[in-house]
Write a protein that holds these residues in place. Structure first.
Motif, mmCIF file in Angstrom:
data_model
loop_
_atom_site.group_PDB
_atom_site.id
_atom_site.type_symbol
_atom_site.label_atom_id
_atom_site.label_comp_id
_atom_site.label_asym_id
_atom_site.label_seq_id
_atom_site.Cartn_x
_atom_site.Cartn_y
_atom_site.Cartn_z
ATOM 1 N N ALA A 1 89.960 44.564 45.559
ATOM 2 C CA ALA A 1 89.136 43.679 44.721
ATOM 3 C C ALA A 1 87.865 44.378 44.246
ATOM 4 N N GLN A 2 88.017 45.616 43.757
ATOM 5 C CA GLN A 2 86.898 46.382 43.205
ATOM 6 C C GLN A 2 87.263 46.817 41.787
ATOM 7 N N ALA A 3 87.373 45.838 40.914
ATOM 8 C CA ALA A 3 87.855 46.110 39.558
ATOM 9 C C ALA A 3 86.900 47.029 38.796
ATOM 10 N N GLY A 4 85.602 46.876 39.023
ATOM 11 C CA GLY A 4 84.644 47.739 38.335
ATOM 12 C C GLY A 4 84.847 49.203 38.686
ATOM 13 N N TYR A 5 85.005 49.478 39.968
ATOM 14 C CA TYR A 5 85.251 50.861 40.394
ATOM 15 C C TYR A 5 86.628 51.341 39.943
ATOM 16 N N THR B 1 79.854 48.263 35.900
ATOM 17 C CA THR B 1 79.529 47.013 36.590
ATOM 18 C C THR B 1 80.107 47.036 38.004
ATOM 19 N N ASP B 2 79.745 46.003 38.780
ATOM 20 C CA ASP B 2 80.307 45.831 40.118
ATOM 21 C C ASP B 2 81.314 44.687 40.136
ATOM 22 N N TRP B 3 81.990 44.448 39.040
ATOM 23 C CA TRP B 3 82.936 43.342 38.912
ATOM 24 C C TRP B 3 84.039 43.468 39.951
ATOM 25 N N THR B 4 84.364 42.344 40.611
ATOM 26 C CA THR B 4 85.419 42.334 41.622
ATOM 27 C C THR B 4 86.798 42.097 41.023
ATOM 28 N N GLY B 5 86.846 41.586 39.808
ATOM 29 C CA GLY B 5 88.116 41.231 39.212
ATOM 30 C C GLY B 5 88.528 39.800 39.493
ATOM 31 N N LEU B 6 87.841 39.138 40.408
ATOM 32 C CA LEU B 6 88.164 37.762 40.792
ATOM 33 C C LEU B 6 87.087 36.776 40.367
ATOM 34 N N TYR C 1 95.375 50.944 40.782
ATOM 35 C CA TYR C 1 96.007 49.666 41.123
ATOM 36 C C TYR C 1 95.529 49.152 42.484
ATOM 37 N N GLN C 2 95.519 50.023 43.482
ATOM 38 C CA GLN C 2 95.120 49.597 44.820
ATOM 39 C C GLN C 2 93.649 49.205 44.874
ATOM 40 N N THR C 3 92.809 49.948 44.186
ATOM 41 C CA THR C 3 91.376 49.632 44.190
ATOM 42 C C THR C 3 91.105 48.298 43.513
ATOM 43 N N ALA C 4 91.818 48.010 42.446
ATOM 44 C CA ALA C 4 91.588 46.775 41.693
ATOM 45 C C ALA C 4 92.185 45.557 42.381
ATOM 46 N N PHE C 5 93.442 45.631 42.819
ATOM 47 C CA PHE C 5 94.151 44.448 43.285
ATOM 48 C C PHE C 5 94.214 44.320 44.802
ATOM 49 N N ARG C 6 94.128 45.419 45.518
ATOM 50 C CA ARG C 6 94.120 45.333 46.981
ATOM 51 C C ARG C 6 92.699 45.223 47.518
#
Length: 307
Positions: free
Chosen positions: A273-277, A37-42, A266-271
């Motif tokens: 905002a690309q949780a899917g990637y 998915t392209d989920w941002t995590g937010l 960690y950086q990709t998800a929280f910095r």
């Protein structure tokens, strides 16, 4: 005695297996799902993108750098840490001088040395990383101050600011903080080996190096193999992530020279905002970890020795 045996076993297993499935298996399944998915995590809104994240990962230079650094850690950390731990444990238990009524003995004060070696294990890895960050400081750190005091000011490197040194500085911290645990673990294993084995070998003319490779290491092989897997998971997991996060510039720098897979996730998800990637990279990290554990268990398989 056989009546109701399986119901009894299932009754004890159902709760722990259910907890394991909920808190371990299900998060893995969710991560694999979100990697498509392209989920941002937010935002709760996202859409399926198929294998786009995986194609992006294979073309991502930072991912390959992170993978290279993680593989380097997983190859060197277990080798150096377990090698040092085996050496220290052997010296503490078998490497002392012969004493009265004891053909085989450890060095004097071995109990104190075991406590000293184990002490770093008591400290949080965050505290250890902060202490070494101060020690590696190029202007006021202990290492460069010592070099300056002995007249080697021209050799003062920028430890954590040099792309060629930064990752190895992190390795030193991880080795220092974990070797004591394995010293105590291997010491316990060596203490259980009958002294008669060593005494017979020494009477036959074997030196200490021969007794180590012919007696100690084979009888400790299962423990060493488990330690190798544990160190590999540590190098690919939270311990290495914490050391890099606390100590390095960026963190992950300079020039991505200390970026490892857990930090990149960690950086990709929280910095970014690309949780899917990020979960896609996490799946890659899972594959690397499973491959490492499988290779170690396969190559380390040998006939079990008992005594």
């Amino acid at each position: 005695m056989q009546h109701g045996k399986y119901r009894f076993i299932v009754g004890f297993l159902v709760v722990p297996l259910a907890l394991y499935a909920i808190f371990v298996i299900w998060p893995f399944v969710q991560s694999i799902y979100y990697s498509f998915t392209d989920w941002t995590g937010l935002s709760p809104d996202f859409k399926m993108v198929g294998f786009d994240n995986y194609s992006r990962m294979l073309d991502d230079d930072i991912f390959w750098k992170s993978l290279q650094h993680s593989v380097l850690l997983v190859l060197l950390l277990p080798l150096v840490t377990l090698g040092l731990a085996l050496f220290f444990a052997f010296m503490l238990n078998v490497g002392g001088r012969r004493r009265k009524n004891a053909t085989v003995a450890g060095v004097r004060g071995s109990s104190f040395y075991k406590i000293a070696y184990f002490f770093p294990q008591v400290l949080s890895i965050v505290i250890v990383a902060l202490l070494f960050q101060f020690a590696f400081n190029p202007t006021s750190g202990m290492l460069n101050s010592t070099l300056k005091a002995v007249g080697l000011k021209s050799l003062q490197p920028d430890w954590l600011g040099d792309p060629n040194l930064a990752l190895y500085c992190v390795m030193v911290v991880l080795i220092w903080s974990t070797v004591g645990f394995f010293v105590v673990l291997f010491s316990a294993g060596m203490a259980s080996i009958p002294k008669d084995f060593y005494e017979a070998a020494l009477l036959d003319g074997a030196d200490r190096i021969t007794t180590f490779f012919r007696i100690t290491l084979p009888l400790l092989w299962d423990t060493v193999q488990s330690g190798w897997v544990y160190m590999g998971i540590l190098a690919l997991g939270v311990e290495a992530f914490t050391a890099v996060q606390v100590m390095t510039v960026g963190p992950g720098g300079p020039d991505y020279s200390t970026t490892i897979l857990p930090l990149y996730v960690y950086q990709t998800a929280f910095r970014d905002a690309q949780a899917g990637y990020a979960t896609t990279i996490g799946v890659g990290l899972l594959i690397v970890t499973m491959l490492f554990a499988g290779i170690v268990m396969r190559l380390g398989r040998r006939e079990r020795l008992e005594f």
